[in-house]
Design an enzyme around this catalytic site. Structure first.
Site, mmCIF file in Angstrom:
data_model
loop_
_atom_site.group_PDB
_atom_site.id
_atom_site.type_symbol
_atom_site.label_atom_id
_atom_site.label_comp_id
_atom_site.label_asym_id
_atom_site.label_seq_id
_atom_site.Cartn_x
_atom_site.Cartn_y
_atom_site.Cartn_z
ATOM 1 N N ARG A 84 1.184 -1.388 0.598
ATOM 2 C CA ARG A 84 0.350 -0.250 0.210
ATOM 3 C C ARG A 84 0.828 1.515 -0.354
ATOM 4 N NH1 ARG A 84 -5.538 -2.044 -1.090
ATOM 5 N NH2 ARG A 84 -5.823 -3.577 0.657
ATOM 6 N N ASN A 100 12.036 0.866 3.358
ATOM 7 C CA ASN A 100 11.873 -0.059 2.211
ATOM 8 C C ASN A 100 12.711 -0.593 1.629
ATOM 9 O OD1 ASN A 100 9.093 -0.940 0.736
ATOM 10 N ND2 ASN A 100 9.706 0.171 -0.950
ATOM 11 N N HIS A 102 13.199 -2.473 -2.470
ATOM 12 C CA HIS A 102 12.398 -2.093 -3.797
ATOM 13 C C HIS A 102 13.160 -2.910 -4.775
ATOM 14 C CE1 HIS A 102 10.357 -0.634 -6.655
ATOM 15 N NE2 HIS A 102 11.230 -0.378 -7.466
ATOM 16 N N GLU A 136 7.897 10.648 -1.450
ATOM 17 C CA GLU A 136 8.397 11.118 -3.352
ATOM 18 C C GLU A 136 8.215 8.862 -3.088
ATOM 19 O OE1 GLU A 136 10.174 12.214 -7.224
ATOM 20 O OE2 GLU A 136 11.206 13.204 -5.199
ATOM 21 N N GLU A 167 18.031 -9.099 -1.609
ATOM 22 C CA GLU A 167 16.768 -8.650 -0.886
ATOM 23 C C GLU A 167 17.198 -9.087 0.513
ATOM 24 O OE1 GLU A 167 12.887 -7.805 -1.757
ATOM 25 O OE2 GLU A 167 13.245 -8.391 -4.189
HETATM 26 C C1 GRF Z 1 10.018 -8.176 -3.052
HETATM 27 O O1 GRF Z 1 10.283 -8.660 -4.549
HETATM 28 C C2 GRF Z 1 10.165 -6.319 -2.238
HETATM 29 O O2 GRF Z 1 11.074 -5.619 -2.839
HETATM 30 C C3 GRF Z 1 8.988 -5.809 -2.524
HETATM 31 O O3 GRF Z 1 8.079 -6.645 -2.386
HETATM 32 C C4 GRF Z 1 8.337 -8.013 -2.566
HETATM 33 C C5 GRF Z 1 8.338 -8.705 -1.494
HETATM 34 O O4 GRF Z 1 7.952 -10.147 -1.016
HETATM 35 N N1 GRF Z 1 8.933 -4.513 -2.278
HETATM 36 P P1 GRF Z 1 8.110 -10.716 0.787
HETATM 37 O O5 GRF Z 1 6.921 -10.803 0.626
HETATM 38 O O6 GRF Z 1 8.671 -10.459 1.580
HETATM 39 O O7 GRF Z 1 8.728 -11.884 0.191
#
Ligand code: GRF
Length: 184
Positions: A84, A100, A102, A136, A167
């Site tokens: 969201r 966050n 991304h 932003e 990630e």
């Molecule tokens: C990830 O790719 C993150 O970068 C994006 O949403 C996805 C979330 O994956 N914002 P998870 O729910 O952490 O497996």
């Protein structure tokens, strides 16, 4: 805060459990009662709650979420697949305290389907970015990035998977740096 699968949440939790990240997840909040992240958190003894989300009254969800974060004494709010858009009021309330992740090398490929955007652009490298949330979208100060190659045979799924592995590494790394500092 998580809306879905929760693999980033799980990766952070594992680092904490392994003693590699000196932090505590006080609360997991979701806008979706069925988010797998909720069950995962509860299984680890973490206070995990779904709050009702009405897209015509986003402020109500955010006020309740913000109050819970404050009551729990959270220093930071980590968005881990929270799908969201946050209102300016919420972002102001927790200025410089919302992170966050991304799945692109920002500032390239903001918004939805960044992995497909990378494929469409024909870039040879992509990756992920941990950043502070500002007004932003996907444009706040960058805390950490990781790079992966884009292969000729990639589709959105294979590239997403390669990025996701990074990630899981880089989010904990960014939090590790912040965990040793007081919020601004
Ligand atoms: C990830 O790719 C993150 O970068 C994006 O949403 C996805 C979330 O994956 N914002 P998870 O729910 O952490 O497996």
């Amino acid at each position: 805060m998580a809306s879905g699968r929760g693999s980033n949440f799980q990766a952070i939790q594992k680092e904490i459990e392994a003693g590699k990240l000196d932090a505590e997840i006080s609360l997991l909040l979701s806008d979706r009662a069925k988010a797998p992240a909720l069950a995962m958190a509860a299984a680890h003894g973490i206070d995990a709650r779904a709050l009702p989300y009405d897209k015509n009254d986003r402020a109500a969800f955010e006020r309740a979420a913000g109050d819970l974060f404050e009551q729990a004494g959270c220093a930071y709010i980590i968005l881990a697949g929270f799908m969201r858009i946050l209102t300016p009021e919420f972002i102001d309330r927790f200025e410089n305290r919302i992170l966050n992740i991304h799945p692109s090398l920002l500032p390239s490929f903001k918004g939805l389907h960044p992995q497909q955007q990378a494929l469409d652009a024909g870039v040879k490298f992509s990756g992920c970015t941990v950043h502070l949330v500002t007004q932003e979208l996907d444009a706040g100060p960058i805390l950490a990035q990781a790079v992966v190659p884009v292969l000729a045979q990639d589709d959105e799924e294979t590239l997403s998977q390669r990025i996701l592995e990074q990630e899981h590494r880089v989010y904990a790394e960014a939090i590790r740096v912040l965990a040793n500092k007081e919020p601004a």
